[in-house]
Write an enzyme that holds these catalytic residues in place. Structure first.
Site, short mmCIF file in Angstrom:
data_model
loop_
_atom_site.label_atom_id
_atom_site.label_comp_id
_atom_site.label_asym_id
_atom_site.label_seq_id
_atom_site.Cartn_x
_atom_site.Cartn_y
_atom_site.Cartn_z
N HIS A 49 16.32 -42.59 -108.48
CA HIS A 49 15.66 -41.28 -108.51
C HIS A 49 16.66 -40.15 -108.22
CE1 HIS A 49 12.61 -38.25 -107.88
NE2 HIS A 49 13.06 -38.03 -106.66
N ASN A 57 10.72 -29.31 -106.39
CA ASN A 57 10.94 -30.05 -107.65
C ASN A 57 12.17 -29.57 -108.40
OD1 ASN A 57 8.70 -31.55 -107.12
ND2 ASN A 57 7.33 -30.29 -108.36
N HIS A 114 12.72 -36.50 -113.61
CA HIS A 114 11.60 -37.42 -113.84
C HIS A 114 11.57 -37.87 -115.28
CE1 HIS A 114 9.09 -35.89 -110.18
NE2 HIS A 114 9.80 -36.94 -109.87
N LYS A 159 2.67 -36.37 -98.48
CA LYS A 159 2.27 -36.90 -99.79
C LYS A 159 2.30 -38.42 -99.70
CE LYS A 159 3.62 -33.37 -103.14
NZ LYS A 159 4.50 -33.07 -104.28
N GLU A 214 0.63 -27.99 -102.37
CA GLU A 214 1.33 -27.65 -103.61
C GLU A 214 0.46 -26.87 -104.58
OE1 GLU A 214 4.05 -30.69 -104.99
OE2 GLU A 214 4.02 -29.85 -107.00
N ARG A 240 -11.77 -43.93 -93.50
CA ARG A 240 -11.69 -42.49 -93.85
C ARG A 240 -10.54 -41.76 -93.15
NH1 ARG A 240 -17.19 -43.30 -93.25
NH2 ARG A 240 -18.22 -43.49 -95.27
N HIS A 247 13.87 -31.85 -110.71
CA HIS A 247 12.99 -33.00 -110.92
C HIS A 247 12.34 -33.01 -112.29
CE1 HIS A 247 13.74 -33.50 -106.71
NE2 HIS A 247 12.91 -34.52 -106.59
N GLU A 283 19.20 -35.15 -102.70
CA GLU A 283 18.09 -34.32 -102.19
C GLU A 283 18.61 -33.33 -101.14
OE1 GLU A 283 15.10 -34.27 -103.49
OE2 GLU A 283 15.00 -36.18 -104.58
N ARG A 320 5.21 -24.97 -103.06
CA ARG A 320 5.82 -26.26 -102.72
C ARG A 320 6.60 -26.85 -103.90
NH1 ARG A 320 3.34 -31.26 -99.08
NH2 ARG A 320 4.90 -32.81 -99.66
N LYS A 333 12.24 -28.62 -95.49
CA LYS A 333 11.02 -29.17 -96.09
C LYS A 333 9.80 -28.79 -95.25
CE LYS A 333 8.69 -32.80 -98.41
NZ LYS A 333 8.67 -34.06 -99.09
P1 NAD Z 1 12.73 -47.77 -101.54
O1 NAD Z 1 11.68 -47.49 -100.57
O2 NAD Z 1 12.38 -48.62 -102.73
O3 NAD Z 1 13.96 -48.44 -100.78
C1 NAD Z 1 15.08 -48.85 -101.52
C2 NAD Z 1 15.57 -50.22 -101.08
O4 NAD Z 1 16.28 -50.10 -99.88
C3 NAD Z 1 14.48 -51.25 -100.83
O5 NAD Z 1 14.91 -52.47 -101.39
C4 NAD Z 1 14.44 -51.38 -99.30
O6 NAD Z 1 14.07 -52.66 -98.88
C5 NAD Z 1 15.87 -51.10 -98.95
N1 NAD Z 1 16.13 -50.51 -97.64
C6 NAD Z 1 15.41 -49.59 -96.98
N2 NAD Z 1 16.02 -49.21 -95.88
C7 NAD Z 1 17.17 -49.90 -95.82
C8 NAD Z 1 18.25 -49.94 -94.90
N3 NAD Z 1 18.30 -49.12 -93.85
N4 NAD Z 1 19.26 -50.80 -95.13
C9 NAD Z 1 19.26 -51.59 -96.24
N5 NAD Z 1 18.29 -51.59 -97.14
C10 NAD Z 1 17.25 -50.76 -96.93
O7 NAD Z 1 13.41 -46.43 -102.11
P2 NAD Z 1 13.48 -44.95 -101.55
O8 NAD Z 1 14.51 -44.29 -102.37
O9 NAD Z 1 13.57 -44.90 -100.08
O10 NAD Z 1 12.04 -44.34 -101.90
C11 NAD Z 1 11.62 -44.16 -103.22
C12 NAD Z 1 10.13 -43.88 -103.22
O11 NAD Z 1 9.87 -42.70 -102.48
C13 NAD Z 1 9.52 -43.68 -104.59
O12 NAD Z 1 8.37 -44.47 -104.71
C14 NAD Z 1 9.15 -42.21 -104.62
O13 NAD Z 1 8.03 -41.94 -105.43
C15 NAD Z 1 8.87 -41.95 -103.18
N6 NAD Z 1 8.98 -40.53 -102.79
C16 NAD Z 1 7.94 -39.97 -102.13
C17 NAD Z 1 8.01 -38.65 -101.74
C18 NAD Z 1 6.88 -38.05 -100.94
O14 NAD Z 1 6.91 -36.83 -100.70
N7 NAD Z 1 5.93 -38.84 -100.50
C19 NAD Z 1 9.15 -37.87 -102.01
C20 NAD Z 1 10.21 -38.48 -102.68
C21 NAD Z 1 10.12 -39.82 -103.06
N1 GLY Z 2 8.95 -34.56 -102.81
C1 GLY Z 2 8.30 -33.36 -103.11
C2 GLY Z 2 7.24 -32.96 -102.15
O1 GLY Z 2 7.07 -33.55 -101.11
O2 GLY Z 2 6.51 -32.06 -102.43
#
Ligand code: NAD
Ligand code: GLY
Length: 358
Positions: free
Chosen positions: A265, A245, A252, A143, A237, A121, A248, A185, A241, A227
């Site tokens: 993205h 977007n 998206h 998130k 949100e 939990r 986005h 971003e 918040r 942020k």
């Molecule tokens: P990712 O996590 O898929 O990483 C991209 C690639 O880079 C992977 O292959 C990873 O192994 C590699 N990598 C990571 N760090 C590295 C480094 N320092 N050097 C070399 N390679 C490296 O992609 P991302 O763009 O970081 O994240 C995308 C995800 O984030 C999506 O799933 C999206 O939904 C999520 N997201 C979440 C939020 C949130 O608020 N929680 C906000 C925006 C995006």
């Molecule tokens: N990435 C958008 C949020 O965190 O709300």
């Protein structure tokens, strides 16, 4: 190192930004009062680059460490990956006082956060983001979640981390395309909240792309502070918040319509931001000069600005978050009022098609 604080009462937490600071993790987790047992969640690529200093630092500070390796990539942001984390935590008898560390990009961060939100939990977790997107966006704000075959991030929870440690040195190994996508971003934060940040990125773009320490630490820290303020104002949100977007809605839809294969993205968001700025001009919220600055900066950064010819605006609009439509069938758009201010505006699908550039 003076941290940025996300102020959420008893769930407040610090964000540390610096260069070559991974080895500080043990000390900082001690300061945060985290328990003896720690599980690091990472993927093989990131582990090969950054796991050793993190593990060593934790052991030096007296933590018991085990590491869970997950396959990399968005397709593994799944319930199976979360199950793999649970299995290890159960077999190694993790307790309520134990914690997790997400060492990697946004995929690892969202998965680890979701496992932490639900195991027993809710246990503590720490974000150590290694992509620019994760450093300025996904590691802050709580998130967490996984994808479902019917859509991205359909299963999730809000669960704030206890600490975020951002080491800009990690960006040196990041492919240039991923770095540039993360920069989208940063540009977004400038447009929605901070004309000074936007102007700084305009001025220092080449230095940022060359990964010079000072401007990089500056833009990441300012982005996280923006942020943090938004999350403090509307953690779950309910309304405000969603300014995050900006760009986005179109972004998206574009990712979804192109099967998540054509654009990263940040690239889709870049196109979405230029479209949103263009609609802002047509609605009379944004002046032409600000729009031109936005389009120019996005393009100079090496990001796309236009919807590709093979994408039909009608198809794009169909993919826009239909579940978030108002009673009148309109879509809530985040528009910009020049650079540094936003304006919510409801538009019907037909109005959006008419307003999408050219
Ligand atoms: P990712 O996590 O898929 O990483 C991209 C690639 O880079 C992977 O292959 C990873 O192994 C590699 N990598 C990571 N760090 C590295 C480094 N320092 N050097 C070399 N390679 C490296 O992609 P991302 O763009 O970081 O994240 C995308 C995800 O984030 C999506 O799933 C999206 O939904 C999520 N997201 C979440 C939020 C949130 O608020 N929680 C906000 C925006 C995006
Ligand atoms: N990435 C958008 C949020 O965190 O709300």
């Amino acid at each position: 190192m003076r941290p940025i604080t996300v102020n959420l009462g008893d769930r407040s937490y610090p964000i540390y930004v610096g260069e070559d600071i991974l080895a500080e993790i043990g000390k900082l987790m001690r300061q945060a009062g985290l328990g003896e047992k720690v599980g690091i969640v990472t993927d093989a690529k990131v582990a090969g680059l950054y796991l050793k200093p993190v593990e060593e630092s934790l052991r030096r500070s007296g933590f018991g460490v085990s590491t869970v390796f997950l396959p990399e990539g968005e397709e593994h942001k799944s319930r199976d990956s979360v199950s793999a984390i649970y299995d290890r935590l159960v077999s190694e008898r993790f307790e309520r006082s134990s914690s997790l560390i997400a060492l990697g990009g946004g995929v690892i961060g969202d998965l680890t956060g979701f496992a932490a939100a639900t195991f027993l939990r809710g246990i503590a977790y720490v974000q150590v983001p290694t992509t620019l997107l994760a450093q300025v966006d996904s590691s802050v704000g709580g998130k967490t979640g996984v994808n479902h075959r019917e859509g991205k991030n359909l299963i999730g929870a809000f669960h704030q981390p206890r600490l975020v440690l951002i080491d800009v040195a990690a960006l040196r190994s990041l492919p240039r395309r991923e770095l540039v996508a993360g920069l989208a971003e940063v540009i977004k934060y400038g447009i929605i909240a901070d004309p000074g940040l936007f102007a700084f990125v305009e001025e220092k773009l080449e230095s940022l792309l060359a990964l010079e320490r000072e401007p990089l630490v500056e833009v990441i820290a300012v982005s996280c502070a923006i942020k943090a303020k938004v999350v403090e104002a509307d953690e779950r949100e309910s309304d405000y918040r969603s300014v995050l977007n900006f760009g986005h809605t179109v972004g998206h839809a574009l990712e979804s319509l192109t099967g998540y294969e054509e654009f990263l993205h940040g690239e889709a968001v870049a196109i979405g931001m230029v479209q949103a700025a263009s609609i802002s001009v047509r609605q009379g919220y944004c002046d032409q000069e600000s729009f031109e600055r936005i389009r120019r900066l996005v393009s100079r950064a090496g990001l796309p600005t236009e919807i590709p010819d093979h994408v039909e605006p009608q198809e794009l609009v169909k993919r826009m978050e239909v579940d978030k439509k108002s009673a009148g069938g309109k879509i809530k758009f985040v528009l910009c009022a020049g650079i540094g201010k936003t304006q919510f505006h409801w538009l019907s699908p037909a109005e959006i098609v008419a307003k999408l550039a050219p």
